[in-house]
Motif scaffolding. Sequence first.
Motif, PDB file in Angstrom:
ATOM      1  N   SER A 174     -33.603 -17.710  24.398  1.00 24.23           N
ATOM      2  CA  SER A 174     -34.623 -16.823  24.948  1.00 24.23           C
ATOM      3  C   SER A 174     -35.791 -17.651  25.493  1.00 24.23           C
ATOM      4  CB  SER A 174     -35.145 -15.856  23.877  1.00 24.23           C
ATOM      5  OG  SER A 174     -35.881 -16.538  22.874  1.00 24.23           O
ATOM      6  N   ALA A 175     -36.498 -17.071  26.450  1.00 24.98           N
ATOM      7  CA  ALA A 175     -37.665 -17.714  27.055  1.00 24.98           C
ATOM      8  C   ALA A 175     -38.421 -16.655  27.853  1.00 24.98           C
ATOM      9  CB  ALA A 175     -37.250 -18.873  27.955  1.00 24.98           C
ATOM     10  N   ASN A 176     -39.493 -17.069  28.509  1.00 25.69           N
ATOM     11  CA  ASN A 176     -40.240 -16.140  29.353  1.00 25.69           C
ATOM     12  C   ASN A 176     -39.904 -16.308  30.831  1.00 25.69           C
ATOM     13  OD1 ASN A 176     -41.688 -14.566  27.457  1.00 25.69           O
ATOM     14  ND2 ASN A 176     -43.072 -16.277  27.090  1.00 25.69           N
ATOM     15  N   LEU A 234     -44.448 -18.109  19.502  1.00 31.79           N
ATOM     16  CA  LEU A 234     -44.037 -17.556  20.792  1.00 31.79           C
ATOM     17  C   LEU A 234     -45.177 -16.771  21.436  1.00 31.79           C
ATOM     18  CD1 LEU A 234     -40.467 -16.287  19.825  1.00 31.79           C
ATOM     19  CD2 LEU A 234     -40.974 -18.184  21.379  1.00 31.79           C
ATOM     20  N   ASP A 244     -42.107 -22.169  23.977  1.00 30.32           N
ATOM     21  CA  ASP A 244     -41.749 -21.340  25.133  1.00 30.32           C
ATOM     22  C   ASP A 244     -40.575 -20.420  24.859  1.00 30.32           C
ATOM     23  OD1 ASP A 244     -43.657 -22.612  26.925  1.00 30.32           O
ATOM     24  OD2 ASP A 244     -42.319 -24.355  26.877  1.00 30.32           O
ATOM     25  N   GLY A 245     -39.718 -20.826  23.927  1.00 28.97           N
ATOM     26  CA  GLY A 245     -38.523 -20.044  23.674  1.00 28.97           C
ATOM     27  C   GLY A 245     -37.865 -20.467  22.385  1.00 28.97           C
ATOM     28  N   MET A 265     -39.176 -10.681  18.099  1.00 31.98           N
ATOM     29  CA  MET A 265     -39.345 -11.693  19.144  1.00 31.98           C
ATOM     30  C   MET A 265     -39.180 -11.103  20.531  1.00 31.98           C
ATOM     31  SD  MET A 265     -37.396 -14.974  17.470  1.00 31.98           S
ATOM     32  CE  MET A 265     -37.511 -15.288  15.693  1.00 31.98           C
ATOM     33  N   HIS A 266     -38.457  -9.967  20.610  1.00 34.89           N
ATOM     34  CA  HIS A 266     -38.291  -9.322  21.915  1.00 34.89           C
ATOM     35  C   HIS A 266     -39.632  -8.839  22.476  1.00 34.89           C
ATOM     36  CE1 HIS A 266     -38.267  -6.059  19.009  1.00 34.89           C
ATOM     37  NE2 HIS A 266     -38.490  -5.195  19.980  1.00 34.89           N
ATOM     38  N   GLN A 300     -40.863 -12.286  24.260  1.00 36.78           N
ATOM     39  CA  GLN A 300     -39.928 -13.044  25.089  1.00 36.78           C
ATOM     40  C   GLN A 300     -39.384 -12.117  26.176  1.00 36.78           C
ATOM     41  OE1 GLN A 300     -38.378 -16.845  23.812  1.00 36.78           O
ATOM     42  NE2 GLN A 300     -40.465 -16.332  24.391  1.00 36.78           N
ATOM     43  N   LYS A 301     -39.542 -12.532  27.415  1.00 37.26           N
ATOM     44  CA  LYS A 301     -39.170 -11.665  28.533  1.00 37.26           C
ATOM     45  C   LYS A 301     -37.675 -11.725  28.869  1.00 37.26           C
ATOM     46  CE  LYS A 301     -43.731 -11.917  30.707  1.00 37.26           C
ATOM     47  NZ  LYS A 301     -44.500 -12.393  31.890  1.00 37.26           N
ATOM     48  N   MET A 361     -33.604 -13.056  27.599  1.00 37.91           N
ATOM     49  CA  MET A 361     -32.660 -13.601  26.631  1.00 37.91           C
ATOM     50  C   MET A 361     -31.295 -13.664  27.299  1.00 37.91           C
ATOM     51  SD  MET A 361     -31.662 -12.386  22.785  1.00 37.91           S
ATOM     52  CE  MET A 361     -31.024 -10.804  23.308  1.00 37.91           C
ATOM     53  N   THR A 404     -37.309  -7.045  26.937  1.00 40.18           N
ATOM     54  CA  THR A 404     -36.586  -8.293  27.173  1.00 40.18           C
ATOM     55  C   THR A 404     -35.380  -8.015  28.065  1.00 40.18           C
ATOM     56  OG1 THR A 404     -37.219  -9.163  25.000  1.00 40.18           O
ATOM     57  CG2 THR A 404     -35.349 -10.216  26.087  1.00 40.18           C
TER      58      THR A 404
END
Length: 330
Positions: A150-152, A197, A203-204, A217-218, A221-222, A224, A286
């Motif tokens: 996952s990350a943005n 986060l 970042d992820g 976390m969703h 985090q944009k 996944m 996400t």
Amino acid sequence: MTKALTALTISAALLAAPAFAETINIKFSHVVAVDTPKGQAAEFFKKRAEELTGGKVKVDVYPNSQLYKDKEEMEALQLGAVQMLAPSLAKFGPLGVKDFEVFDLPFIFNNYDDLHKVTKGEAGKALLAKLEPKGIKGLAYWDNGFKSMSANTPIKTPADLKGKKLRIQNSKVLEEQMRAIKAIPQMLAFSEVYQALQTGVVDGTENPISNFYTQKMHEVQKYMTITDHGYLGYAVIVNKKFWDELPADIRGQLETAMVEATDYANNIAKEKNDQDLEAVKASGKTEVTVLTPEERAAFRSAMLPVHDKMAGRIGKETIDAVYKAVSFQK
């Protein structure tokens, strides 16, 4: 004389009785939420242990790092401050049993069938036996699931993670895995990941879906991507001295409870991850991407050199035993 011997026998029996009559307390500590596969399995074990022992054993479960964080719980077990843990398999490397880091090797298991050939087979038993010199008795392996990234920013190729600070557990193998895709590994306790986060410290991350969702976390985090690149599982362990000193009948009943709890844990793991994936999608927070076979092959190709690089650390014999069990092909 007969009366005296009878009195002595009765006295000895009365003195011995409390050791068996007193309730045996087991503190079971773990670091994830109650509604994760591990959290639910711990509660199931508590229920069955108390039922099968007729109340002679009381299991107190402490989820969500209530007692100890990742780095503290193993020492607490060895000191006898808690009796039972279910740490992720990556935790045994820092303890000095580096063979367990074989489970961290990327793309070593294609699916749960492959995995269970190890965790339910001779290779898995041999690994648990390596814990005993550390004062730890390994009882079982519990699944959590296969990990996703996952990350943005969107993740479609390994290059998309270049330069990203990605949270990992304390594992040299996972460090090398992230470096293989030119990401920057950041070791953090699981309980600290959400805030890290949220504030951009990292970042992820990589997680099974159930951990990603239950730790919210969703919300931070944009994107996944379902990579299934690695496995996260647990070993249920106890303080060896405590375990060895249990009455044989109690120990047998607890072993039965653990077998049942393990079946329960592994049956719900995939189901829970599937449910939580749908919940992540439904949240609208996400965006979830599923890699094509070609895209997944690109991640596999990028990460596979970690196997050879870490062979000296993990032990070629251990890696070969797992390769043989799962018919691994590079």
